[in-house]
Structures are given as structure tokens and as C-alpha cells.
Write a protein that holds these residues in place. Structure first.
Motif, PDB file in Angstrom:
ATOM      1  N   LEU A 195       0.793  -1.183  -0.096  1.00 24.00           N
ATOM      2  CA  LEU A 195      -0.018  -0.098   0.070  1.00 24.00           C
ATOM      3  C   LEU A 195       0.812   1.257  -0.180  1.00 24.00           C
ATOM      4  O   LEU A 195       1.703   1.314   0.913  1.00 24.00           O
ATOM      5  CB  LEU A 195      -1.038  -0.115   1.151  1.00 24.00           C
ATOM      6  N   THR A 196       0.745   2.196  -1.035  1.00 22.76           N
ATOM      7  CA  THR A 196       1.342   3.518  -1.013  1.00 22.76           C
ATOM      8  C   THR A 196       0.468   4.521  -1.102  1.00 22.76           C
ATOM      9  O   THR A 196      -0.411   4.750  -1.781  1.00 22.76           O
ATOM     10  CB  THR A 196       2.285   3.396  -2.639  1.00 22.76           C
ATOM     11  N   TRP A 197       0.988   5.581  -0.184  1.00 18.93           N
ATOM     12  CA  TRP A 197       0.287   6.811  -0.098  1.00 18.93           C
ATOM     13  C   TRP A 197       1.117   7.950  -0.343  1.00 18.93           C
ATOM     14  O   TRP A 197       2.010   7.988   0.289  1.00 18.93           O
ATOM     15  CB  TRP A 197      -0.279   6.910   1.345  1.00 18.93           C
ATOM     16  N   THR A 198       0.586   8.782  -1.416  1.00 20.83           N
ATOM     17  CA  THR A 198       1.424   9.934  -1.843  1.00 20.83           C
ATOM     18  C   THR A 198       0.543  11.276  -1.540  1.00 20.83           C
ATOM     19  O   THR A 198      -0.139  11.545  -2.265  1.00 20.83           O
ATOM     20  CB  THR A 198       1.723   9.983  -3.217  1.00 20.83           C
ATOM     21  N   PRO A 199       0.801  11.761  -0.291  1.00 24.77           N
ATOM     22  CA  PRO A 199      -0.175  12.887   0.141  1.00 24.77           C
ATOM     23  C   PRO A 199       0.117  14.093  -0.647  1.00 24.77           C
ATOM     24  O   PRO A 199      -0.779  14.925  -0.820  1.00 24.77           O
ATOM     25  CB  PRO A 199       0.090  13.089   1.623  1.00 24.77           C
ATOM     26  N   GLU A 200       1.618  14.187  -0.961  1.00 30.66           N
ATOM     27  CA  GLU A 200       1.736  15.279  -1.929  1.00 30.66           C
ATOM     28  C   GLU A 200       3.138  15.125  -2.431  1.00 30.66           C
ATOM     29  O   GLU A 200       3.678  14.094  -2.204  1.00 30.66           O
ATOM     30  CB  GLU A 200       1.881  16.617  -1.160  1.00 30.66           C
ATOM     31  N   LYS A 201       3.362  15.897  -3.627  1.00 35.32           N
ATOM     32  CA  LYS A 201       4.550  15.763  -4.483  1.00 35.32           C
ATOM     33  C   LYS A 201       5.828  15.559  -3.618  1.00 35.32           C
ATOM     34  O   LYS A 201       6.264  16.659  -2.854  1.00 35.32           O
ATOM     35  CB  LYS A 201       4.802  16.597  -5.508  1.00 35.32           C
ATOM     36  N   GLY A 202       6.573  14.421  -3.481  1.00 35.91           N
ATOM     37  CA  GLY A 202       7.976  14.712  -2.764  1.00 35.91           C
ATOM     38  C   GLY A 202       7.756  13.881  -1.489  1.00 35.91           C
ATOM     39  O   GLY A 202       8.681  13.470  -0.638  1.00 35.91           O
TER      40      GLY A 202
END
Length: 293
Positions: A195-202
């Protein structure tokens, strides 16, 4: 091309020479040559689906520790390598299907594998009625495995990505035990969740969970185990990246082994302390691709 099928073939030739510097009787030099063919066929059934068929042969060579003939005594157990070990060989036939629609990719693979000269741990009593054991490795007589490998990858919006997979299989092996052959069989699995979560770039947070089913041992079985790993990545700059990884978050890698042979019975529990925190910094050299026209 063969009609609608894309055909690919390959042949890997591998040679390994082994020489014991402290040579003695029963430890001759050897030169092992192996031919490893492969064949695959693929066909598009439509713009979203594809069918593949394949045959492969591979080998797994013994490690230097498994070949080491020197005795190591740990408590009442003498650990002894086997200089006569041969590489284990696996012949595999697979049929796979992949379907892609939008943000979802699903695949399934049926397989049948034949194992020969499988390298297994083997324990036996040093003498009749003796409580001291000799622990070594042997080439098993052979075995088979068949199963279904399922996987699905999908995105839950722009921030979430999920990957699920499970390998369901039936194993059967014949192993040397106490001068005879032990036939073992079981159903098992290897299930993975990513499971991968990317809340914002970077910035990204990743969870990886694994559930291992039981495995066959010489004269018995070994229990499965579960592990969970968390990883966080942060772009400090366009070149510098910070990565923090917590391995085996719940310290749950614990395996129980049951052995029942005519010579002895064993029930042992092993806990592997794998709860470790890794801190890593990476720096990218060279030009900045983002600035390229």
C-alpha cells in the motif's frame, strides 16, 4: 512470429568449477556444466488482455556454507557441510493471463513445477540411541509443486496505490530421512500486500505486509510467519532524498518446526529479531532532468 503468437526462445549455458584447497579423500575437484533452455509464447487476445505460455529450467547452486566439510559443534549438534551436493533443478511450465482496464491490472498464472536434487536440511542421530545430532544438507530425491499465482494492482484516486498478490500452491517432496525416504505434502501460500500513499509531491508512505504459509522440512514441517515493513520517503531537495524504513514493525517473525522420524522427534521455536530501523540519504549527481527543455 508464429501466426498470432510471439515466440521467444533462449538457452543459458553455465559452468562452475570447484576446487578444495585443503584437499583430502572424498573431496575431489569438480566441474559442473549445465544447459538451461527456455521458451515463451505470447498472444494479445484484445487491446486489454494477453495470454502467455512458457517453459523454463533453472538451477540453484549450493552455498559455500552448505559445502563446507569442517565440523562446527553447537551444544549437542554437530553441523557438517556436504561436499557432494549437486545444484537443485526446477523445470517449470506456466500459463498466464493479464487484463488491464483503466487503473486496474489483474493477472493470474497457473504453473506446474518439477524439482530434482532439491537441497534440504537433514538431521540424524550420530549413533543408535545417541542424543547427539548431526545437522547437514542433502539433495532430496525430488518433488513437484503446482499452484495459482494471483495479482492485482489498482489506484484509489491520485494518492493511493494498492498491490495484492497471493501464490497458492500444493507441494510434494521426497526427502532422505534415517536411511529411508520421507514423503511429505502440504498446501501453502505466500501472500503480499503493498500500500502506497502519496499525500503530496515529494512525500510517500509505503506499507508492505507478507504472510508466509507452512513449508516442508526433512521429516516434518515448519510453520509460516508474518511480517510488516513501513517506509517513508521525503524529497529534501531536487537532488537529496531521505528514506526511513522500519523493518518487521511488530517483531513477529517466529517459526515453529515439527520433526517426527523413526530416530527422534523435535519441536523447536525460533524467533528472528528483525525489528530494525534504517535511515538512508541519497544524493543524485549529474544534470537536473526537470530543467531539461
Amino acid at each position: 512470429m508464429l501466426g498470432f503468437w510471439l515466440v521467444k526462445g533462449g538457452l543459458r549455458v553455465e559452468s562452475m568449477a570447484m576446487r578444495f584447497l585443503a584437499a583430502a579423500d572424498g573431496m575431489p575437484d569438480s566441474n559442473d556444466l549445465r544447459w538451461l533452455p527456455s521458451l515463451s509464447l505470447g498472444r494479445d487476445l484484445g487491446p486489454e488482455s494477453r495470454l502467455t505460455l512458457s517453459y523454463t529450467r533453472r538451477i540453484d547452486r549450493p552455498t559455500t556454507e552448505q559445502l563446507n566439510p569442517l565440523q562446527t559443534i553447537v551444544g549437542a549438534t554437530t553441523i557438517l557441510g556436504n561436499t557432494g551436493l549437486r545444484p537443485s533443478r526446477t523445470d517449470s511450465v506456466e500459463a498466464g493471463y493479464t487484463y488491464t482496464a483503466g487503473t486496474v491490472t489483474a493477472s493470474g498464472t497457473l504453473y506446474a513445477r518439477h524439482l530434482a536434487d532439491d537441497i534440504v536440511d537433514y538431521q540424524y542421530a550420530a549413533a543408535p540411541g545417541d542424543t547427539a545430532l548431526v545437522s547437514t544438507v542433502e539433495n532430496a530425491g525430488g518433488g513437484t509443486s503446482a499452484g495459482l499465482d494471483l495479482a492485482v494492482d489498482f489506484h484509489l484516486g491520485a494518492d493511493w496505490a494498492v498491490s495484492l498478490s497471493s501464490d497458492l500452491s500444493h507441494l510434494r517432496e521426497s526427502m532422505p530421512v534415517g536411511g529411508g525416504e520421507y514423503d511429505g505434502a502440504l498446501f501453502t501460500h505466500l501472500t503480499k500486500v503493498n500500500l502506497t500513499w502519496t499525500p503530496e509531491k515529494g512525500d510517500s508512505l509505503q506499507l508492505q505486509a507478507q504472510l508466509h504459509g507452512r513449508s516442508l522440512e526433512a521429516g516434518g514441517t515448519r510453520s509460516g510467519y508474518q511480517s510488516l515493513t513501513l517506509s517513508y520517503g521525503h524529497d529534501v531537495s531536487s537532488r537529496l532524498k531521505l528514506i526511513v524504513t522500519v523493518n518487521d514493525v511488530f517483531n513477529g517473525v517466529r517459526r515453529v518446526t515439527w520433526i517426527d522420524t523413526p530416530q527422534y522427534r523435535e519441536r523447536s521455536e525460533v524467533t528472528v529479531p528483525g525489528q530494525i530501523v534504517y535511515l538512508r540519504l541519497t544524493y543524485k549527481l549529474g544534470g537536473d532532468n526537470a530543467a531539461a527543455p
